[in-house]
Design an enzyme around this catalytic site. Structure first.
Site, short mmCIF file in Angstrom:
data_model
loop_
_atom_site.label_atom_id
_atom_site.label_comp_id
_atom_site.label_asym_id
_atom_site.label_seq_id
_atom_site.Cartn_x
_atom_site.Cartn_y
_atom_site.Cartn_z
N LYS A 3 0.13 -1.07 0.13
CA LYS A 3 -0.02 -0.15 -0.18
C LYS A 3 0.64 1.15 -0.27
CE LYS A 3 -1.91 1.32 3.85
NZ LYS A 3 -1.86 2.62 3.91
N ASN A 4 1.90 1.35 0.75
CA ASN A 4 2.86 2.23 1.67
C ASN A 4 3.98 2.45 -0.01
OD1 ASN A 4 0.89 3.19 3.35
ND2 ASN A 4 2.78 2.75 4.81
N ARG A 48 -3.90 10.91 4.20
CA ARG A 48 -3.12 11.89 4.25
C ARG A 48 -1.65 12.03 3.52
NH1 ARG A 48 -1.38 14.32 8.72
NH2 ARG A 48 1.03 14.03 8.12
N CYS A 57 -4.15 13.10 13.17
CA CYS A 57 -4.57 12.20 12.52
C CYS A 57 -5.02 11.30 13.74
CB CYS A 57 -4.59 11.02 11.44
SG CYS A 57 -3.07 10.34 11.99
N ARG A 99 1.74 14.71 13.10
CA ARG A 99 2.13 14.51 12.10
C ARG A 99 1.51 15.31 11.28
NH1 ARG A 99 -0.69 8.81 9.13
NH2 ARG A 99 0.93 8.71 8.72
N PRO A 100 3.05 16.22 10.86
CA PRO A 100 2.87 17.87 10.69
C PRO A 100 3.65 17.18 9.11
CG PRO A 100 4.90 17.14 12.14
CD PRO A 100 3.41 16.40 12.23
N VAL A 101 3.61 18.98 8.63
CA VAL A 101 4.90 18.16 6.83
C VAL A 101 5.48 19.36 6.64
CG1 VAL A 101 2.64 17.08 5.96
CG2 VAL A 101 2.43 19.68 6.19
N ASP A 102 5.88 19.82 8.31
CA ASP A 102 7.03 20.63 8.28
C ASP A 102 8.05 20.20 7.12
OD1 ASP A 102 7.25 19.20 9.85
OD2 ASP A 102 8.34 20.01 10.87
N LEU A 103 8.29 19.09 6.46
CA LEU A 103 9.82 18.54 6.44
C LEU A 103 9.74 18.93 5.10
CD1 LEU A 103 10.74 16.18 8.71
CD2 LEU A 103 11.41 18.24 8.64
N ASP A 141 4.76 -0.03 12.16
CA ASP A 141 3.23 -0.09 11.76
C ASP A 141 3.68 -1.86 12.10
OD1 ASP A 141 2.93 2.75 10.12
OD2 ASP A 141 3.61 1.39 8.31
N ILE A 179 8.19 6.42 16.70
CA ILE A 179 7.61 7.39 15.79
C ILE A 179 6.84 8.13 15.96
CG2 ILE A 179 7.29 6.87 13.22
CD1 ILE A 179 9.67 5.63 13.90
N ARG A 233 -8.50 -0.19 4.51
CA ARG A 233 -7.38 0.69 4.14
C ARG A 233 -6.01 0.00 3.39
NH1 ARG A 233 -6.76 7.16 7.24
NH2 ARG A 233 -5.83 6.70 5.08
C1 EPZ Z 1 4.69 7.02 6.39
O1 EPZ Z 1 3.82 7.86 6.60
C2 EPZ Z 1 3.61 5.80 6.15
N1 EPZ Z 1 2.46 5.67 5.30
C3 EPZ Z 1 2.57 5.64 7.77
O2 EPZ Z 1 2.16 3.74 7.62
C4 EPZ Z 1 4.46 4.76 8.41
O3 EPZ Z 1 3.97 4.84 10.05
C5 EPZ Z 1 5.12 6.08 8.91
O4 EPZ Z 1 5.50 6.28 6.75
C6 EPZ Z 1 6.38 5.23 8.70
O5 EPZ Z 1 7.36 4.59 8.94
C7 EPZ Z 1 3.21 5.99 4.44
O6 EPZ Z 1 4.33 5.49 3.39
C8 EPZ Z 1 1.74 6.49 3.19
P1 EPZ Z 1 6.98 9.81 8.48
P2 EPZ Z 1 5.00 9.34 7.24
O7 EPZ Z 1 6.72 11.42 7.90
O8 EPZ Z 1 5.49 9.53 6.22
C9 EPZ Z 1 7.41 13.37 12.07
C10 EPZ Z 1 0.05 2.60 8.13
O9 EPZ Z 1 0.30 2.45 9.22
N2 EPZ Z 1 7.14 14.38 10.92
O10 EPZ Z 1 8.18 9.02 8.46
O11 EPZ Z 1 3.62 10.31 7.21
C11 EPZ Z 1 6.09 12.40 11.76
O12 EPZ Z 1 5.11 13.08 12.38
C12 EPZ Z 1 0.98 4.35 7.76
O13 EPZ Z 1 0.41 2.04 6.59
C13 EPZ Z 1 7.32 15.81 10.96
O14 EPZ Z 1 7.47 15.79 12.22
O15 EPZ Z 1 5.57 9.40 8.47
C14 EPZ Z 1 6.96 11.30 12.27
O16 EPZ Z 1 6.15 11.38 13.61
C15 EPZ Z 1 0.89 4.50 9.58
N3 EPZ Z 1 7.57 16.15 10.30
C16 EPZ Z 1 8.08 11.23 12.05
O17 EPZ Z 1 7.87 12.41 10.96
C17 EPZ Z 1 7.29 16.42 8.64
O18 EPZ Z 1 7.15 17.14 8.38
C18 EPZ Z 1 8.13 10.22 10.86
O19 EPZ Z 1 6.70 9.85 10.13
C19 EPZ Z 1 6.87 13.98 8.53
C20 EPZ Z 1 7.28 13.25 9.23
#
Ligand code: EPZ
Length: 423
Positions: free
Chosen positions: A22-23, A94, A118, A123-127, A309, A331, A401
């Site tokens: 999926k991811n 997201r 969520c 889960r911010p998107v600042d990065l 996950d 995480i 999902r």
């Molecule tokens: C991906 O989410 C996966 N989703 C998630 O799968 C998975 O849990 C996660 O990676 C970690 O492995 C998809 O691939 C669609 P991250 P993502 O950015 O990309 C913080 C599932 O059950 N962060 O690696 O959103 C964030 O809050 C799901 O299938 C920031 O602070 O995860 C988290 O604490 C749920 N700022 C950490 O980083 C940002 O801009 C890692 O998140 C981005 C992230």
């Protein structure tokens, strides 16, 4: 809303085919935006999240056709008409933010709704935004939208040092960099197999990428990308989930398509708990070594560490282990919502902030429980397979999902499981 009814106690024996990830699919689909030629994905999973991404791409004017029952996705962004990803779709998922980098790279403009928090955390998107800004994008946040614009000559290559590992930010930056002018270096990049799969697909489309699967990815921007056909990598989280089924019920299950390198850290923990995992020519064969499994401590980490996950599903197993296990979730800040539901089934779990202490019990007991998110819902199903009596898991739209045909896959191995459809 559908629910799933399970009568626990049966050993599971058989073979379970593992679907495409999926991811991975959710980041490969937006890659279609990068080219005006067709992109075809094979081995796509049939899931509601994939349908949501389909709707989003179609709302931008892309053509997306599901062939062979949805296992092949034929896409074209030849006639894209919009760069606006609407709140009504983005709020459902997201991963919609992954259209931002590709839109900006090919069209120089994008308007994507902010996804918001969520159930599992803020889960911010600042990065994602900082990486695109480093490549020259101007970004405004207004009316709940990310409004981004590339400089006149398009995005520029940059050195991007991620302060923490983010799968999504790495994916957005990687896709954007393929069409940027010059070289982009992503430091502290995510190393997940889904990133490697994305890089492989982009390379088939003509991108110049090195270092995927390591912490430093280097991308040499190219003028344009072309079409390609790419098979989606096996879903390591679905794989890990079904590996836990015989671990929790007894019996032997072979997960078809499974490869050890996708689940290394997880398989090590299973081994320590007393579960044997063997690579066969068709997949991974899993069974308990002796009787009850033993307690183990688990800390979630970015790949190649133990995946967040699989934390909820591992907790279900440890609820029945001999001894006391500690799970540290590093995480996401709020990813123990399955704990109170497992407790309803007789589990002994204490949650303190980001850690949960699980004291194993001999036998869980069936109960009505409620799914709170995707991985939490499947952890309840695993627990129910091992529990005495009947469990009804409600709100299974979360499950749909990320898992296709759960009842069929587990039923074929001897589980008593059925979907109760709401009229
Ligand atoms: C991906 O989410 C996966 N989703 C998630 O799968 C998975 O849990 C996660 O990676 C970690 O492995 C998809 O691939 C669609 P991250 P993502 O950015 O990309 C913080 C599932 O059950 N962060 O690696 O959103 C964030 O809050 C799901 O299938 C920031 O602070 O995860 C988290 O604490 C749920 N700022 C950490 O980083 C940002 O801009 C890692 O998140 C981005 C992230």
């Amino acid at each position: 809303m559908d629910s799933i009814r399970i009568v626990g106690g049966a050993e599971l024996n058989g073979r379970i085919p593992i679907a495409g990830a999926k991811n991975a699919c959710l980041t490969l689909m937006p890659a279609t935006i990068l080219t005006d030629e067709p992109l075809t994905l094979t081995n796509a999973p049939r899931l509601s999240d994939i349908r949501t991404m389909t709707t989003l791409l179609q709302s931008l004017g892309a053509e997306v056709a599901g062939l062979q029952g949805g296992q092949v996705l034929a896409m074209s962004s030849h006639d894209l008409t919009s760069v606006h990803a609407d709140y009504d779709i983005v709020r459902k998922m997201r991963a919609s933010i992954l259209v931002l980098g590709p839109l900006l790279a090919r069209f120089g403009r994008a308007e994507v709704s902010l996804p918001g928090g969520c159930a599992i955390g803020a889960r911010p998107v600042d990065l994602h935004l900082k990486a695109l800004e480093a490549m020259g994008a101007e970004i405004d946040l207004a009316e709940g939208y990310v409004k981004a614009r590339a400089p006149a000559g398009g995005l520029k290559g940059a050195v991007i040092d991620f302060p923490l590992v983010s799968v999504g930010a790495t994916e957005n930056a990687l896709m954007a960099a393929t069409l940027a002018k010059g070289t982009t270096v992503l430091n502290n990049a995510a190393r997940e197999p889904e990133i490697v799969d994305l890089a492989h697909c982009l390379r088939r489309m003509g991108a110049q990428i090195e270092g995927e699967g390591t912490a430093t990815i280097t991308i040499q921007g190219v003028e344009r990308l072309g079409g390609a056909t790419h098979p989606v990598v096996v879903d390591r989280i679905e794989l890990g989930t079904y590996m836990l089924a015989p671990a929790i019920t007894g019996g032997t299950v072979e997960c078809l398509g499974g490869r050890m390198e996708l689940v290394g850290a997880f398989a090590e923990k299973l081994d320590a708990a007393g579960v044997s995992v063997e690579q066969t020519k068709d997949g991974l064969k899993v069974s308990r070594k002796n009787g009850r499994v033993s307690a183990v401590d688990v800390t979630t980490e970015p790949f190649p560490g133990f995946p967040t996950d699989l934390q909820a599903q591992m907790m279900a197993l440890l609820c029945t282990a001999e001894g006391r296990s500690t799970l540290h979730e590093t995480i996401f800040e709020n990813r123990f919502m399955h704990a109170p539901e497992l407790t309803r089934m007789g589990a002994r779990i204490e949650v303190h902030g980001g850690s949960a202490v699980v004291t194993g019990v001999e036998r869980l007991k069936g109960a009505p429980v409620m799914a709170t998110d995707l991985r939490a819902s499947v952890s309840l199903i695993l627990a129910a397979l091992a529990a005495e009596g009947e469990t009804v898991v409600s709100r299974v739209y979360h499950l749909d999902r990320g898992y296709e045909r759960v009842e069929e896959k587990l039923g074929a191995c001897g589980a008593t499981i059925e979907r109760i459809r709401e009229a």
